[in-house]
Design a protein around this motif. Structure first.
Motif, PDB file in Angstrom:
ATOM      1  N   GLY A 129      40.447 -17.897  16.895  1.00 35.51           N
ATOM      2  CA  GLY A 129      40.912 -19.274  16.820  1.00 35.51           C
ATOM      3  C   GLY A 129      41.804 -19.522  15.615  1.00 35.51           C
ATOM      4  O   GLY A 129      41.865 -18.723  14.672  1.00 35.51           O
ATOM      5  N   SER A 143      35.005 -23.273  16.352  1.00 35.11           N
ATOM      6  CA  SER A 143      34.825 -22.720  17.687  1.00 35.11           C
ATOM      7  C   SER A 143      34.167 -23.785  18.552  1.00 35.11           C
ATOM      8  O   SER A 143      33.990 -24.924  18.114  1.00 35.11           O
ATOM      9  N   GLY A 222      37.155 -19.944  18.856  1.00 36.49           N
ATOM     10  CA  GLY A 222      38.384 -20.711  18.692  1.00 36.49           C
ATOM     11  C   GLY A 222      38.259 -22.102  19.279  1.00 36.49           C
ATOM     12  O   GLY A 222      37.369 -22.389  20.088  1.00 36.49           O
TER      13      GLY A 222
END
Length: 540
Positions: A129, A143, A222
């Motif tokens: 991410g 996340s 992410g």
């Protein structure tokens, strides 16, 4: 007194309870290992390795903690663990059973008109991410935790999981969607990767809701805009292009077609072969008005949550994600403290099981015989209602595949490698304290003697040679000895006069500054004996 002597005095129930309290396998496997070079014989106990709590609670708990460790290590990575992503599923943790792919038949790829369109965005070659900077200058790499749920099959009495009107509840559709839930999730993940602009990695657990419909708890590495997640969920569907199976052709269990070894076909009572699987598909393709046997979508309920680690919230989420992995679907909401069962809930399970038992789960399923179609790749032993897929069992209720779905680039390691890491950490603690750990290959089956043959010969111990109590007591003694060595090693390392601190990290993970070590990894790696009720406290 020896283990054999105690085994003759203590009852099997008492020994099993003692093993469970100590976290030792209650169904150990006893093996006799003979050293061909010296002639020495050693009795070795091995854990059963069950992942089901009702079978062996200690082994199931260890397996669940291993999954927690796997989830924690891959969730908030800052660097790609692999150079390439070879697909949506792990080597051993996904079910690639897309019917369109397996049939290798060309079908129209035109999307249905009753679903939303999927936006196309340019992708980036990354699986981690992005980072975000707060006004105070601190950076974050958030996340996500997502829960995917199926739609309704009828009104449920709140808090019970049972239908308000069982006769109106759509048990057939509930059974079909449970059988094919992993396929729908695979399609959802394919669509998400097209719309998220990077190679999305995930760790998911399929669990039953109280109404017994499957849903997916999903840790995604992410941050993805919520708008994208909702659009992908609305736009995802699964079409099952199978021959129709609405009405059984052979409903009488006493006159079902059977396999004829002389003709290698499934024939009815008159000796007429059933339509083959390929013939049924040819007939389906020749019909311009044919419809898919089933169209499946997710429900409107979609739970999305942002997660930042290290944090107590991340640790709690991992425990929540894996909380039912050690339980079968039918026993997930059973209360072991209650002796009386809920008749309405048991009836609900029985009705759903009746549908799951007789519906086809795959092109090879023997239940196709009920609908006048010979399964693909037929053979002996084909009996409708007796398919070997565990999805048809009452305890699984359609969720027969692997309950954990993990992408390949999640942590860069297989589950076996995660397990080896945990063992390596313990061995490093023993070595740092000056305690010699047993060699991993000291009695390995791949260790060769001078003649080039295996040095150690493993043989099962006949049932009459050792009682259950004796076998469990041997396993308890072995576990106590190992635990005492580990505790002694930690005591030595905690004494500044003896040695410095030990890095309790994964053997393959580079060291980090103490203030950046994720609490979830540190707590779950070696300190599995800690109570979960205290796992949100600071690790020592």
């Amino acid at each position: 007194m020896t283990a054999a002597g105690l085994g003759r005095v203590l009852t099997a129930e008492a020994v099993g309870e003692a093993a469970a309290k100590l976290g030792v396998c209650v169904r150990p496997i006893l093996r006799r290992v003979t050293d061909r070079q010296t002639g020495a014989i050693e009795q070795v106990t091995l854990p059963c390795g069950s992942t089901r709590e009702s079978v062996c609670s200690p082994c199931a708990d260890k397996a669940r903690r291993l999954r927690m460790q796997q989830c924690a290590e891959g969730w908030h990575l800052a660097e790609d663990p692999l150079d390439d992503d070879r697909g949506s599923g792990d080597d051993a943790d996904s079910d690639d059973t897309d019917p369109d792919v397996r049939e290798r038949r060309v079908r129209s790829t035109r999307r249905r008109q009753d679903v939303a369109d999927l936006p196309r965005v340019p992708g980036e070659d990354r699986s981690v991410g992005r980072t975000f900077t707060a006004p105070d200058g601190r950076t974050y790499r958030p996340s996500m935790f997502v829960t995917l749920t199926l739609g309704s099959y009828g009104r449920i009495v709140p808090g019970t999981g049972t239908p308000a009107r069982p006769a109106a509840y759509d048990y057939r559709r509930a059974a079909l969607e449970a059988l094919h839930f992993p396929k729908l999730f695979d399609r959802w993940m394919q669509n998400l990767r097209r719309c998220a602009a990077f190679r999305v990695q995930y760790f998911g657990a399929i669990e039953p809701q109280r109404r017994l419909a499957p849903h997916m708890h999903l840790a995604i590495r992410g941050a993805i805009p919520r708008r994208v997640l909702r659009t992908v969920t609305r736009a995802t569907y699964l079409q099952l292009w199978w021959p129709p199976f609405d009405t059984p052709v052979f409903a009488d269990p006493e006159s079902l077609p059977a396999w004829n070894p002389r003709t290698s076909r499934v024939e009815d009572d008159a000796g007429v072969p059933l339509m083959s699987w390929e013939e049924a598909l040819d007939q389906l393709e020749a019909d311009p008005d044919a419809e898919p046997a089933m169209v499946m979508r997710f429900g409107s309920q979609l739970d999305i949550k942002g997660i930042v680690a290290p944090s107590r919230d991340a640790d709690r989420t991992i425990r929540y994600l894996t909380k039912y992995l050690a339980k079968a679907v039918a026993e997930a909401y059973a209360n072991p403290d209650l002796e009386a069962v809920n008749p309405a809930y048991e009836a609900h399970i029985d009705r759903l099981h009746r549908e799951v038992r007789w519906l086809p789960c795959s092109p090879e399923c023997s239940n196709w015989i009920r609908y006048g179609i010979e399964p693909r790749n037929p053979g002996t032993g084909l009996v409708p209602g007796m398919c070997g897929n565990k999805a048809h069992d009452r305890e699984h209720l359609g969720i027969g595949g692997r309950r954990v779905q993990v992408s390949r680039a999640w942590s860069g390691k297989t589950l076996a490698e995660h397990k080896a890491d945990r063992a390596t950490v313990v061995r490093e603690v023993l070595a740092a304290a000056g305690i010699e750990a047993p060699s991993t290959d000291r009695i390995g089956a791949d260790v060769l003697a001078e003649d080039g043959l295996p040095r150690y010969v493993w043989k099962p111990v006949p049932a009459g040679d050792a009682s259950y109590a004796t076998t469990v007591l041997l396993s308890i003694a072995q576990a106590k000895r190992w635990r005492a060595e580990y505790e002694e090693a930690r005591r030595r390392l905690d004494d500044p006069a003896r040695a410095g601190p030990v890095d309790n990290r994964s053997a393959t993970t580079p060291p980090r500054p103490p203030d950046s070590q994720p609490a979830s990894v540190a707590c779950l790696a070696v300190k599995g004996e800690r109570s979960e009720s205290r796992s949100d406290t600071k690790c020592p």
